[in-house]
Design a protein around this motif. Structure first.
Motif: not given
Length: 360
Positions: A25, A283-284
């Motif tokens: 990721h 991060t999402r």
């Protein structure tokens, strides 16, 4: 969107797990001077003569696409989001995972520690003599039992300021005492010593309570809690620098069920995985979930043929029920092997790690 740069400092149980989980990721750089992962829970076995307790880092990190910087971190600059290493590199980060673990307090030149297990084994080969282990916690117990069982030329003594195995139940302590005594270990409880120089013996192993390796964090102005660990929230973010995560023995981690989490690979692996999950969530654009953890057992090896599995409550307080003897020794060995198996799984299938009970 460009992947974030995550710098993981320290390649122990927590740091390596975090790096492996994050690799698909983010862009991950792992900073650790050693080319190998050391099974710290086997240091007592190394002292007794086990030839190797390490695994090449490259075998895990290469498959995952992790960049390994074989250097020691010497400075953290939170304002610049940069780590300096002892070979002069300046490594930038968007997120930092601080996983520098813990150490046994330096007892001075006259004593060995669990971390100097290889040097201790060399000294044992020069025997015979008397070896004194200072510290009646699980580390000291395992060292005394392993060495007494394997090094017959040496007399072994165990000194502790409290009872042996204070975190164990009465049944657990009784089994530890009986096994150590059966192996020829002389136990001295309720004796406090200031240092190795206070002990008349041929060799000393200092196995007292460990200290968090947080000097770099303190120098960088990262908030520590009274125990010396980095203060973190439920997502394992530093309370003063939320772009920095702290995991494993270097972090002052708590959960509602367990309270303060003791230093152990049993807490380090879930913490490393959870920090990775928190960073992935950020991060999402999602809010990270708090760490959920509860204790189940304490596992103690008493040489190669005996052991103790102490059942505990969620907060690590002992239940009266224990598993003893050869079955306990085999169970402890399976648990120790499972830690490496879990890291290998994280390298192959990192998304599967949160599916393991106790991981997130």
């Amino acid at each position: 969107m460009e992947k974030q740069q995550v710098l993981v400092v320290g390649a122990g149980y927590a740091g390596l797990m975090a790096a492996l989980r994050l690799a698909p990721h983010t862009r991950v750089t792992l900073v650790d001077p050693s080319p190998a992962f050391t099974e710290r829970v086997r240091l007592h076995e190394r002292a007794a003569g086990r030839p190797d307790i390490t695994h090449p880092l490259d075998a895990l990190t290469r498959r995952a696409g992790i960049a390994h910087v074989a250097a020691r971190a010497t400075r953290i600059d939170p304002a610049a989001r940069q780590v300096t290493t002892d070979d002069g590199r300046e490594l930038p980060y968007d997120r930092l995972v601080y996983a520098l673990g813990s150490r046994t307090p330096d007892p001075g030149e006259r004593a060995y520690t669990p971390e100097t297990a290889a040097e201790l084994h060399k000294r044992l080969l020069d025997g015979p003599g008397e070896l004194t282990v200072v510290g009646g916690g699980l580390t000291g117990i395992e060292l005394a039992a392993e060495i007494a069982e394997s090094q017959h030329a040496w007399k072994v003594r165990l000194i502790t300021g409290d009872e042996v195995g204070t975190g164990l139940s009465a049944k657990g302590r009784a089994h530890v005492r009986a096994t150590l005594t059966g192996l020829g270990v002389r136990i001295e409880e309720g004796r406090r010593v200031a240092g190795p120089e206070d002990i008349d013996t041929d060799a000393v192993v200092w196995a007292t309570a460990m200290t968090a390796n947080t000097s770099l964090a303190e120098a960088a102005g990262i908030t520590l809690d009274p125990s010396g660990g980095i203060s973190v929230d439920g997502a394992l973010r530093s309370v003063s620098h939320p772009e920095i995560y702290a995991v494993g023995d270097a972090a002052a981690m708590t959960t509602p069920a367990a309270g303060h989490l003791r230093m152990a690979c049993a807490t380090a692996l879930p913490a490393g995985s959870h920090a990775a999950s928190s960073i992935i969530a950020e991060t999402r654009g999602r809010q990270p979930e708090p760490l959920r953890f509860r204790f189940v057992v304490q596992c103690v090896s008493l040489g190669r043929r005996d052991g103790l599995i102490q059942l505990v409550r969620a907060d690590d307080s002992p239940r009266e029920r224990v598993l003893r003897g050869g079955l306990a020794a085999r169970t402890k060995e399976r648990v120790v092997r499972s830690t490496v198996s879990m890291l290998r799984m994280a390298a192959r299938r990192p998304g599967a790690v949160p599916l393991i009970p106790g991981m997130s």
